[in-house]
Design an enzyme around this catalytic site. Sequence first.
Site, PDB file in Angstrom:
ATOM      1  N   ASP A   1     -64.266  51.495  25.415  1.00 44.61           N
ATOM      2  CA  ASP A   1     -64.010  50.276  25.972  1.00 44.61           C
ATOM      3  C   ASP A   1     -65.173  49.460  25.859  1.00 44.61           C
ATOM      4  O   ASP A   1     -65.126  48.368  26.375  1.00 44.61           O
ATOM      5  CB  ASP A   1     -63.216  50.171  27.302  1.00 44.61           C
ATOM      6  CG  ASP A   1     -63.578  51.184  27.983  1.00 44.61           C
ATOM      7  OD1 ASP A   1     -64.616  51.815  28.228  1.00 44.61           O
ATOM      8  OD2 ASP A   1     -62.707  51.298  29.157  1.00 44.61           O
TER       9      ASP A   1
ATOM     10  N   ASP B   1     -68.219  54.945  29.363  1.00 44.91           N
ATOM     11  CA  ASP B   1     -66.913  53.934  29.577  1.00 44.91           C
ATOM     12  C   ASP B   1     -67.566  52.578  29.767  1.00 44.91           C
ATOM     13  O   ASP B   1     -68.728  52.574  30.968  1.00 44.91           O
ATOM     14  CB  ASP B   1     -65.994  54.543  30.472  1.00 44.91           C
ATOM     15  CG  ASP B   1     -64.575  53.855  30.553  1.00 44.91           C
ATOM     16  OD1 ASP B   1     -63.811  54.226  30.069  1.00 44.91           O
ATOM     17  OD2 ASP B   1     -64.452  52.741  31.190  1.00 44.91           O
TER      18      ASP B   1
ATOM     19  N   HIS C   1     -61.947  57.307  37.178  1.00 49.04           N
ATOM     20  CA  HIS C   1     -61.764  56.343  38.422  1.00 49.04           C
ATOM     21  C   HIS C   1     -61.101  57.193  39.559  1.00 49.04           C
ATOM     22  O   HIS C   1     -61.193  56.576  40.811  1.00 49.04           O
ATOM     23  CB  HIS C   1     -61.069  55.130  38.172  1.00 49.04           C
ATOM     24  CG  HIS C   1     -61.772  54.053  37.291  1.00 49.04           C
ATOM     25  ND1 HIS C   1     -63.148  53.900  37.178  1.00 49.04           N
ATOM     26  CD2 HIS C   1     -61.278  53.644  36.038  1.00 49.04           C
ATOM     27  CE1 HIS C   1     -63.561  53.254  36.296  1.00 49.04           C
ATOM     28  NE2 HIS C   1     -62.264  52.787  35.707  1.00 49.04           N
TER      29      HIS C   1
ATOM     30  N   HIS D   1     -66.448  50.889  32.188  1.00 52.52           N
ATOM     31  CA  HIS D   1     -65.977  50.855  33.691  1.00 52.52           C
ATOM     32  C   HIS D   1     -66.741  51.677  34.186  1.00 52.52           C
ATOM     33  O   HIS D   1     -67.230  52.951  33.752  1.00 52.52           O
ATOM     34  CB  HIS D   1     -64.683  50.648  33.932  1.00 52.52           C
ATOM     35  CG  HIS D   1     -63.873  49.616  33.160  1.00 52.52           C
ATOM     36  ND1 HIS D   1     -62.940  49.994  32.064  1.00 52.52           N
ATOM     37  CD2 HIS D   1     -63.723  48.360  33.459  1.00 52.52           C
ATOM     38  CE1 HIS D   1     -62.241  48.888  31.755  1.00 52.52           C
ATOM     39  NE2 HIS D   1     -62.925  47.836  32.369  1.00 52.52           N
TER      40      HIS D   1
END
Length: 367
Positions: free
Chosen positions: A265, A177, A140, A179
């Site tokens: 995740d 991931d 990120h 996200h």
Amino acid sequence: MKTTGFYWHERCFWHDQGAIGVFSSPGEFLQPQAASESPESKRRLKNILEVSGLIDELEVVKPPAATQEDLLRFHTPRYLKMLAKDDARGGGNGGDCAPFMPGSWAAAQQSAGLAVAAVEDVALGKVANAYALCRPPGHHAEADQGRGFCLLGNIPVAVMRARALGQVKRVAILDWDVHHGNSQQSAFYADPEVLTVSIHQSGNYPLDTGRFEEQGEGAGKGANLNLPMPPGCGLGAYQYAMETLILPALDAFAPDMIVVACGYDACAKDPLGKMLLNSGAFAEMTAQLKALAERRCSGKLVFVHEGGYSEGYVPLCGHSVIQTLAGSEIAVPDPQNDEIAAWDYQALQPHQQALMDGWRQQWEQNA
């Protein structure tokens, strides 16, 4: 020769975000608790490798931290100076939900160093493939700010360095991931030599990136593929995405190396995601990528650890991935793998297929 490298350093486990729990800032009625992104899931992954004996089949490497020159290929001088200054003053926040305490700056540089070394060693043929147990994560972090627990862009830093040194030219980056992998997207959005692919839960984090329509710009148009999946996707949806969109896109790009932003995740046990994968799904996706890498780029495949917040289940997922990478027979039984696979809605759902078929049609038309 041990063909799979395993890159780790104790310093990475010492990164401390403070007691923020799942929130970006404290509040009057938010009882302090440990941050969701804790060292425990990563430490337990290393521990399970030790206990199973799989680590003895790996080339274990503790490389140096990333240098300022390495970091500046991606990050701005202002941002790096801010991290160092705030760390020395007692901690701060890298940007959007990226708090840190003293010692985190050293941990972040070390984490980036793991990715740098893993990419370099695979590029130069020192190991066939590699797994970097990075922490803090990086997918990120943007050039001028940290986001979502991430301080430095581990993968952009490593890939930019390898390309600058002529170790590799065309790189494909897959982020699975839960996200969106906005770090890689922002780093290479206009670069036709780097394909960035992200399969993630739609609208989870960040809220402002990760749409299918974001496909690159300028010379890099068509070299960025986002698959924002609806919540509740399980084994069938991920398998369909891999077989119909992700693997064909990677194959057509013909990379010199494949790098995976490996978050866990999207597993069924994660508190920050709403997907339904088990450890077997991560092993299967790893096997598919390994086969593609062996056919397309002499097996050059690097996994960089990202998110995953189930302290009990991440180690089982990670062990299955590393076992598959190493081609080892040392397995760790997952007592919930079959149970998760038997849950309702694990099969590909009609709305999921319709969404991905639409994406595939548009992607192929634009190719």
